[in-house]
Write a protein that holds these residues in place. Sequence first.
Motif, PDB file in Angstrom:
ATOM      1  N   LYS A 195       0.829  -1.206   0.000  1.00 20.99           N
ATOM      2  CA  LYS A 195       0.000   0.000   0.000  1.00 20.99           C
ATOM      3  C   LYS A 195       0.863   1.255   0.000  1.00 20.99           C
ATOM      4  CE  LYS A 195      -4.015  -2.022   2.351  1.00 20.99           C
ATOM      5  NZ  LYS A 195      -4.849  -1.987   3.580  1.00 20.99           N
ATOM      6  N   ARG A 196       1.942   1.246   0.795  1.00 19.20           N
ATOM      7  CA  ARG A 196       2.835   2.414   0.875  1.00 19.20           C
ATOM      8  C   ARG A 196       3.477   2.700  -0.480  1.00 19.20           C
ATOM      9  NH1 ARG A 196       5.016   3.539   6.056  1.00 19.20           N
ATOM     10  NH2 ARG A 196       6.414   4.993   4.966  1.00 19.20           N
ATOM     11  N   ARG A 198       2.435   1.784  -3.474  1.00 19.50           N
ATOM     12  CA  ARG A 198       1.445   2.220  -4.466  1.00 19.50           C
ATOM     13  C   ARG A 198       1.078   3.689  -4.277  1.00 19.50           C
ATOM     14  NH1 ARG A 198      -3.069  -2.513  -4.706  1.00 19.50           N
ATOM     15  NH2 ARG A 198      -2.682  -2.453  -2.462  1.00 19.50           N
ATOM     16  N   GLN A 199       1.072   4.159  -3.030  1.00 17.83           N
ATOM     17  CA  GLN A 199       0.764   5.577  -2.769  1.00 17.83           C
ATOM     18  C   GLN A 199       1.867   6.497  -3.286  1.00 17.83           C
ATOM     19  OE1 GLN A 199       0.171   5.667   1.468  1.00 17.83           O
ATOM     20  NE2 GLN A 199      -1.884   4.737   1.372  1.00 17.83           N
TER      21      GLN A 199
END
Length: 209
Positions: A195-196, A198-199
């Motif tokens: 998630k990190r 992709r952000q």
Amino acid sequence: TIVDEIPDPIMYIELDFSVSMMNKAAKELGGEDVNAIVPKCYKISNTTSGACADGSPLCPIEHVSKTKKPSTKRHVHTDNKGKKHHIDVDARPIFDNEGAVVAYLEIRRDISNYLDVQNQLLHETKKLTHISMHDSLTHLPNRRLLADRINHAIDRRTRTGGEFAIFFIDLDHFKEINDTLGHLIGDQLLIHVAKRIRQMTRKGDTVAR
């Protein structure tokens, strides 16, 4: 008797849209005009809604009257219970000995169940395609999808020039986390890291596991 046993609604329609014959399935459609002595075809099954009406662009009989050729139109009818039905309305001309159209034969087919199955198959196909191309834990593209996108990037560079970059990112001491805290914590770490990353990346970038 033979016509009544056919499950699809069948109507013999005169030039003024009046129905001079209908089978049992057509009578069961209901509608504000179904019990009339000479009902109008566009008022049968249209108790709550229906595309077919005198002069409607979705009326297949209007098309048949102009072209003298069979025509099929897709209608969406809503029954008294509020359920939508997708109907294929097929109209065919009936000619006299001189080739003039004297009446129409209309057959209606409810294809709602067919469309439901088709949509379900499309959904399952998309689901299986997604599973085959993505990592089950992080839902990131997997090795197969990554290889495909790298090949596309190479082809694009060959055609238009420019550059592209590939980064290999490793998690230091990840084995120690699995060994000391357990694989469940290790999986949670992978999901959080995914998630990190992709952000931090752009829309056109690919992050894969």
